[in-house]
Motif scaffolding. Structure first.
Motif, mmCIF file in Angstrom:
data_model
loop_
_atom_site.group_PDB
_atom_site.id
_atom_site.type_symbol
_atom_site.label_atom_id
_atom_site.label_comp_id
_atom_site.label_asym_id
_atom_site.label_seq_id
_atom_site.Cartn_x
_atom_site.Cartn_y
_atom_site.Cartn_z
ATOM 1 N N ARG A 100 0.793 -1.309 -0.005
ATOM 2 C CA ARG A 100 0.073 -0.235 -0.160
ATOM 3 C C ARG A 100 0.848 1.359 0.095
ATOM 4 O O ARG A 100 0.626 2.311 -0.834
ATOM 5 C CB ARG A 100 -1.003 -0.053 1.210
ATOM 6 C CG ARG A 100 -2.052 1.140 1.245
ATOM 7 C CD ARG A 100 -2.629 1.150 2.563
ATOM 8 N NE ARG A 100 -2.064 0.758 3.971
ATOM 9 C CZ ARG A 100 -1.313 1.860 4.447
ATOM 10 N NH1 ARG A 100 -1.239 2.941 4.310
ATOM 11 N NH2 ARG A 100 -0.756 1.305 5.674
ATOM 12 N N SER A 117 1.330 4.318 -3.103
ATOM 13 C CA SER A 117 1.147 5.562 -2.664
ATOM 14 C C SER A 117 2.347 6.612 -2.837
ATOM 15 O O SER A 117 2.147 7.649 -3.737
ATOM 16 C CB SER A 117 0.726 5.897 -1.138
ATOM 17 O OG SER A 117 0.479 7.036 -0.834
ATOM 18 N N GLN A 134 1.727 -4.399 12.074
ATOM 19 C CA GLN A 134 0.974 -4.971 10.964
ATOM 20 C C GLN A 134 1.858 -6.256 10.087
ATOM 21 O O GLN A 134 1.494 -6.950 9.310
ATOM 22 C CB GLN A 134 0.644 -4.197 9.772
ATOM 23 C CG GLN A 134 1.863 -3.507 8.940
ATOM 24 C CD GLN A 134 2.349 -2.367 9.473
ATOM 25 O OE1 GLN A 134 2.198 -1.805 10.834
ATOM 26 N NE2 GLN A 134 2.822 -1.397 8.609
ATOM 27 N N LYS A 187 -2.840 -9.579 3.939
ATOM 28 C CA LYS A 187 -3.280 -8.432 4.231
ATOM 29 C C LYS A 187 -2.347 -7.940 5.484
ATOM 30 O O LYS A 187 -2.047 -6.746 5.660
ATOM 31 C CB LYS A 187 -4.655 -8.367 5.001
ATOM 32 C CG LYS A 187 -5.280 -7.175 5.413
ATOM 33 C CD LYS A 187 -5.542 -6.097 4.614
ATOM 34 C CE LYS A 187 -6.356 -4.917 5.055
ATOM 35 N NZ LYS A 187 -7.900 -5.148 5.179
ATOM 36 N N THR A 208 0.757 -6.648 4.010
ATOM 37 C CA THR A 208 0.885 -5.357 3.012
ATOM 38 C C THR A 208 0.052 -4.587 3.276
ATOM 39 O O THR A 208 0.270 -3.243 2.663
ATOM 40 C CB THR A 208 0.661 -6.091 1.578
ATOM 41 O OG1 THR A 208 -0.856 -6.556 1.674
ATOM 42 C CG2 THR A 208 1.302 -7.163 1.100
ATOM 43 N N GLY A 209 -0.790 -4.511 4.115
ATOM 44 C CA GLY A 209 -1.913 -3.325 4.548
ATOM 45 C C GLY A 209 -3.229 -3.214 3.435
ATOM 46 O O GLY A 209 -4.036 -2.616 3.816
ATOM 47 N N VAL A 210 -3.142 -4.287 2.564
ATOM 48 C CA VAL A 210 -4.316 -4.329 1.820
ATOM 49 C C VAL A 210 -4.768 -5.715 1.108
ATOM 50 O O VAL A 210 -3.912 -6.574 1.346
ATOM 51 C CB VAL A 210 -3.886 -3.671 0.110
ATOM 52 C CG1 VAL A 210 -3.689 -1.991 0.540
ATOM 53 C CG2 VAL A 210 -2.544 -4.075 -0.365
ATOM 54 N N SER A 211 -5.943 -5.828 0.676
ATOM 55 C CA SER A 211 -6.089 -7.126 0.380
ATOM 56 C C SER A 211 -5.468 -7.782 -1.268
ATOM 57 O O SER A 211 -4.722 -6.697 -1.767
ATOM 58 C CB SER A 211 -7.647 -7.282 0.107
ATOM 59 O OG SER A 211 -8.193 -6.560 -1.040
ATOM 60 N N GLU A 247 -7.152 -5.708 -3.935
ATOM 61 C CA GLU A 247 -6.835 -4.024 -4.000
ATOM 62 C C GLU A 247 -5.727 -4.137 -4.505
ATOM 63 O O GLU A 247 -5.246 -2.979 -5.109
ATOM 64 C CB GLU A 247 -6.999 -3.712 -2.445
ATOM 65 C CG GLU A 247 -8.391 -3.551 -1.880
ATOM 66 C CD GLU A 247 -8.196 -3.264 -0.423
ATOM 67 O OE1 GLU A 247 -9.427 -2.790 0.220
ATOM 68 O OE2 GLU A 247 -7.215 -3.503 0.241
ATOM 69 N N PHE A 248 -4.512 -4.710 -4.066
ATOM 70 C CA PHE A 248 -3.177 -4.567 -4.661
ATOM 71 C C PHE A 248 -3.104 -4.982 -6.204
ATOM 72 O O PHE A 248 -2.480 -4.192 -6.801
ATOM 73 C CB PHE A 248 -2.212 -5.613 -4.138
ATOM 74 C CG PHE A 248 -0.954 -5.608 -4.572
ATOM 75 C CD1 PHE A 248 0.177 -4.516 -4.638
ATOM 76 C CD2 PHE A 248 -0.524 -6.636 -5.487
ATOM 77 C CE1 PHE A 248 1.286 -4.408 -4.981
ATOM 78 C CE2 PHE A 248 0.918 -6.208 -6.199
ATOM 79 C CZ PHE A 248 1.791 -5.317 -5.817
ATOM 80 N N ALA A 250 -4.785 -1.926 -8.193
ATOM 81 C CA ALA A 250 -3.894 -1.023 -8.273
ATOM 82 C C ALA A 250 -2.503 -1.047 -8.929
ATOM 83 O O ALA A 250 -2.421 -0.241 -9.731
ATOM 84 C CB ALA A 250 -3.618 -0.457 -6.757
#
Length: 297
Positions: A129, A133, A178, A224, A227-230, A233-234, A237
């Motif tokens: 994530r 960003s 995390q 998750k 990485t902080g995302v599903s 989602e990755f 993106a």
């Protein structure tokens, strides 16, 4: 002492404007140790290998972020058997020092990411994530510096401050637990590599589970956690970021761009692209036309 050169091209570029940012996918322009007068911020998006900076040998991989101090010898050594994508940001020392000289918050945010006097580099790894960003901020920096529209120096300054603010936020997140074990992180790195390599193909959860011999729930949980995302989602993106590369660097029709990065439905692609970038693919292409840099290091 290794064979080395002074990177006069970067020095000359920073003399013209104190910040330079470029996205690079080709082989290294500088195949030997080199140095220049600016700070170098090196974000690896895809690939693996090592990054030598002064006395340190750092791991090079997706999400690794290395800051090298001015005049320090350094050399990325990527694995030439896999694609190597990175952003390289060079900033003149005096410009960066002036940026934080009169503001305590700016000083705290920026100086923690600069090498200490007894070291030539700072090295860290971002999760998926954070990587996406930061990649977006660097893409905006590259665009502003390349196009040189009215007030671009002010926008470049604001984007640099945004970048260091993002890094400071990421550092605060690192203590929130995390991350998983070392073995889990290496496993997730392998999963990330597989997703990036096969992003253009249909990727189903059962295929990932079978390839990595994981249950569905365990796969979702460790991905998750690290990485902080599903996974979805990755993947989405990543596909959108690859689509941006094609829209900027090629003349492929938008329908072909969508198919090339793994979208089977053009309307879904356009809707998703606008949700991520705030504009349609055709408008993005028009806005970024000609912003690719041909220089590669």
């Amino acid at each position: 002492m290794p064979e080395s050169v002074v990177d006069e091209l970067t020095n000359a570029t920073l003399s013209d404007f104190p910040v330079h940012c470029s996205y690079r996918t080709t082989s290294l322009y500088q195949p030997m140790f080199h140095s220049h007068n600016g700070f170098e911020l090196y974000l690896c998006l895809q690939g693996n290998g090592s990054f030598i900076a002064g006395e340190r040998i750092h791991e090079l991989g997706a999400g690794t972020f290395t800051v090298v101090k001015p005049k320090a010898l350094h050399l990325p050594r990527p694995n030439t058997n896999v694609p190597f994508h990175r952003y390289v940001l060079a900033v003149q020392r005096s410009y960066l020092e002036n940026l934080y000289a009169e503001d305590r918050d700016c000083s705290l945010a920026i100086r923690q990411w600069l090498p200490k006097p007894d070291s030539d580099s700072v090295h860290s790894r971002l999760n998926a994530r954070q990587l996406l960003s930061l990649q977006e901020t660097l893409a905006q920096l590259e665009l502003e510096i390349t196009r040189k529209q009215p007030c671009y120096p002010l926008i470049v300054k604001s984007l640099l401050l945004q970048l260091f603010a993002q890094l400071g936020r990421y550092q605060s997140e690192s203590g929130e637990g995390q991350g998983g074990t070392y073995e889990q992180k290496r496993l997730v790195e392998n999963i990330l590599g597989y997703i990036m390599e096969h992003h253009h193909q249909p990727l189903r959860t059962e295929n990932l589970c079978g390839r990595f011999h994981l249950s569905r729930s365990y796969l979702f949980r460790i991905f998750k956690q690290n990485t902080g995302v599903s996974i979805n989602e990755f993947l989405v993106a990543y596909r959108i970021n690859k689509a941006k590369d094609f829209l900027q660097g090629t003349e492929l029709p938008i329908t072909e761009v969508a198919a090339t990065v793994g979208f089977q439905d053009i309307s879904h692609f356009c809707h998703t692209f606008k949700r991520f970038s705030g504009m349609t693919p055709s408008r993005y292409r028009s806005a970024h036309n000609g912003c690719y840099s041909t220089r590669d290091f």
